[in-house]
Design an enzyme around this catalytic site. Structure first.
Site, PDB file in Angstrom:
ATOM      1  N   ARG A 169       0.824  -1.210   0.000  1.00  0.00           N
ATOM      2  CA  ARG A 169       0.000   0.000   0.000  1.00  0.00           C
ATOM      3  C   ARG A 169       0.849   1.247   0.000  1.00  0.00           C
ATOM      4  O   ARG A 169       1.940   1.270   0.552  1.00  0.00           O
ATOM      5  CB  ARG A 169      -0.863   0.045   1.273  1.00  0.00           C
ATOM      6  CG  ARG A 169      -2.039  -0.891   1.310  1.00  0.00           C
ATOM      7  CD  ARG A 169      -3.157  -0.469   0.404  1.00  0.00           C
ATOM      8  NE  ARG A 169      -3.461   0.948   0.433  1.00  0.00           N
ATOM      9  CZ  ARG A 169      -4.374   1.522   1.201  1.00  0.00           C
ATOM     10  NH1 ARG A 169      -5.094   0.814   2.025  1.00  0.00           N
ATOM     11  NH2 ARG A 169      -4.582   2.817   1.142  1.00  0.00           N
TER      12      ARG A 169
ATOM     13  N   ARG B  42       1.397   3.338 -16.216  1.00  0.00           N
ATOM     14  CA  ARG B  42       1.410   2.815 -17.585  1.00  0.00           C
ATOM     15  C   ARG B  42       2.561   3.379 -18.414  1.00  0.00           C
ATOM     16  O   ARG B  42       3.026   2.732 -19.340  1.00  0.00           O
ATOM     17  CB  ARG B  42       0.089   3.137 -18.288  1.00  0.00           C
ATOM     18  CG  ARG B  42      -1.042   2.289 -17.843  1.00  0.00           C
ATOM     19  CD  ARG B  42      -2.246   2.503 -18.759  1.00  0.00           C
ATOM     20  NE  ARG B  42      -3.434   2.097 -18.063  1.00  0.00           N
ATOM     21  CZ  ARG B  42      -4.315   2.930 -17.521  1.00  0.00           C
ATOM     22  NH1 ARG B  42      -4.164   4.226 -17.631  1.00  0.00           N
ATOM     23  NH2 ARG B  42      -5.371   2.463 -16.901  1.00  0.00           N
TER      24      ARG B  42
ATOM     25  N   CYS C 276      -7.885   2.529 -12.298  1.00  0.00           N
ATOM     26  CA  CYS C 276      -8.102   3.770 -11.564  1.00  0.00           C
ATOM     27  C   CYS C 276      -9.546   3.794 -11.062  1.00  0.00           C
ATOM     28  O   CYS C 276     -10.451   3.340 -11.759  1.00  0.00           O
ATOM     29  CB  CYS C 276      -7.887   4.954 -12.499  1.00  0.00           C
ATOM     30  SG  CYS C 276      -6.666   6.101 -11.927  1.00  0.00           S
TER      31      CYS C 276
ATOM     32  N   GLU D 216     -11.945   7.049  -4.735  1.00  0.00           N
ATOM     33  CA  GLU D 216     -12.002   6.666  -3.325  1.00  0.00           C
ATOM     34  C   GLU D 216     -13.384   7.017  -2.768  1.00  0.00           C
ATOM     35  O   GLU D 216     -14.022   7.965  -3.236  1.00  0.00           O
ATOM     36  CB  GLU D 216     -10.912   7.427  -2.561  1.00  0.00           C
ATOM     37  CG  GLU D 216     -10.688   6.984  -1.153  1.00  0.00           C
ATOM     38  CD  GLU D 216     -10.084   5.595  -1.039  1.00  0.00           C
ATOM     39  OE1 GLU D 216     -10.391   4.923  -0.042  1.00  0.00           O
ATOM     40  OE2 GLU D 216      -9.321   5.184  -1.930  1.00  0.00           O
TER      41      GLU D 216
ATOM     42  N   ARG E 212      -4.043   7.014  -3.736  1.00  0.00           N
ATOM     43  CA  ARG E 212      -3.630   5.763  -3.091  1.00  0.00           C
ATOM     44  C   ARG E 212      -3.257   4.738  -4.156  1.00  0.00           C
ATOM     45  O   ARG E 212      -3.850   4.721  -5.234  1.00  0.00           O
ATOM     46  CB  ARG E 212      -4.758   5.210  -2.223  1.00  0.00           C
ATOM     47  CG  ARG E 212      -5.093   6.066  -1.012  1.00  0.00           C
ATOM     48  CD  ARG E 212      -6.354   5.526  -0.332  1.00  0.00           C
ATOM     49  NE  ARG E 212      -6.646   6.157   0.931  1.00  0.00           N
ATOM     50  CZ  ARG E 212      -7.389   7.249   1.088  1.00  0.00           C
ATOM     51  NH1 ARG E 212      -7.922   7.840   0.033  1.00  0.00           N
ATOM     52  NH2 ARG E 212      -7.613   7.745   2.292  1.00  0.00           N
TER      53      ARG E 212
ATOM     54  N   TYR F 133       3.562   5.958   3.087  1.00  0.00           N
ATOM     55  CA  TYR F 133       2.574   7.028   3.274  1.00  0.00           C
ATOM     56  C   TYR F 133       3.314   8.358   3.331  1.00  0.00           C
ATOM     57  O   TYR F 133       4.078   8.598   4.265  1.00  0.00           O
ATOM     58  CB  TYR F 133       1.758   6.783   4.553  1.00  0.00           C
ATOM     59  CG  TYR F 133       0.929   5.534   4.437  1.00  0.00           C
ATOM     60  CD1 TYR F 133       1.451   4.297   4.791  1.00  0.00           C
ATOM     61  CD2 TYR F 133      -0.347   5.583   3.921  1.00  0.00           C
ATOM     62  CE1 TYR F 133       0.702   3.136   4.640  1.00  0.00           C
ATOM     63  CE2 TYR F 133      -1.116   4.433   3.776  1.00  0.00           C
ATOM     64  CZ  TYR F 133      -0.573   3.225   4.142  1.00  0.00           C
ATOM     65  OH  TYR F 133      -1.315   2.078   3.987  1.00  0.00           O
TER      66      TYR F 133
ATOM     67  N   ARG G  60      -2.077   5.593   8.296  1.00  0.00           N
ATOM     68  CA  ARG G  60      -1.633   4.376   8.973  1.00  0.00           C
ATOM     69  C   ARG G  60      -0.388   4.655   9.818  1.00  0.00           C
ATOM     70  O   ARG G  60       0.706   4.225   9.498  1.00  0.00           O
ATOM     71  CB  ARG G  60      -1.323   3.279   7.946  1.00  0.00           C
ATOM     72  CG  ARG G  60      -2.512   2.687   7.225  1.00  0.00           C
ATOM     73  CD  ARG G  60      -3.495   1.941   8.129  1.00  0.00           C
ATOM     74  NE  ARG G  60      -2.913   0.885   8.923  1.00  0.00           N
ATOM     75  CZ  ARG G  60      -2.892  -0.409   8.591  1.00  0.00           C
ATOM     76  NH1 ARG G  60      -3.415  -0.800   7.460  1.00  0.00           N
ATOM     77  NH2 ARG G  60      -2.353  -1.299   9.395  1.00  0.00           N
TER      78      ARG G  60
END
Length: 123
Positions: free
Chosen positions: A6, A62, A74, A77, A89, A107, A115
């Protein structure tokens, strides 16, 4: 074994150049911290909050050498009241022998609040 990696980053404005730079920075940091070879990547999902609509962040992946055949998607959110604004993200699914606990999630900028328990990266 497939592991999820992530990452998230915030941008200061809904501007295609800023979004592209932030996405590239996040991707490069995720690749560097996890020693990712695009040949090992199963897929990547990228999302942006609804206040970022100037470009498709997946376009950045890409366009990277070696990433042409990695399936990317894509999406927007979820718009949750009080959620982090102007955030991109990335979730990469990577074939690796690295233990789950040793994956380096990234992050950056304002996204570091998402997080705090996984803060292994620097801003």
């Amino acid at each position: 074994m497939v592991r999820g990696i992530r990452g998230a980053i915030t941008v200061s404005a809904n501007d295609s150049r800023l979004m592209e730079e932030a996405t590239k920075r996040l991707m490069e940091e995720m690749i560097a911290q996890n020693n990712i070879d695009p040949q090992t990547v199963c897929s990547a999902f990228l999302s942006a909050t609804n206040d970022l609509d100037a470009m498709f962040p997946a376009k950045v992946l890409r366009e990277q050498n070696g990433w042409e055949y990695v399936p990317v998607m894509c999406m927007q959110e979820l718009a949750i009241k009080g959620g982090l604004e102007r955030c991109i993200r990335i979730m990469m699914h990577v074939n690796t022998d690295v233990a789950q606990k040793d994956i380096q999630h990234v992050y950056l900028e304002g996204a570091s609040v998402l997080r705090p328990d996984l803060q292994q990266s620097t801003n």
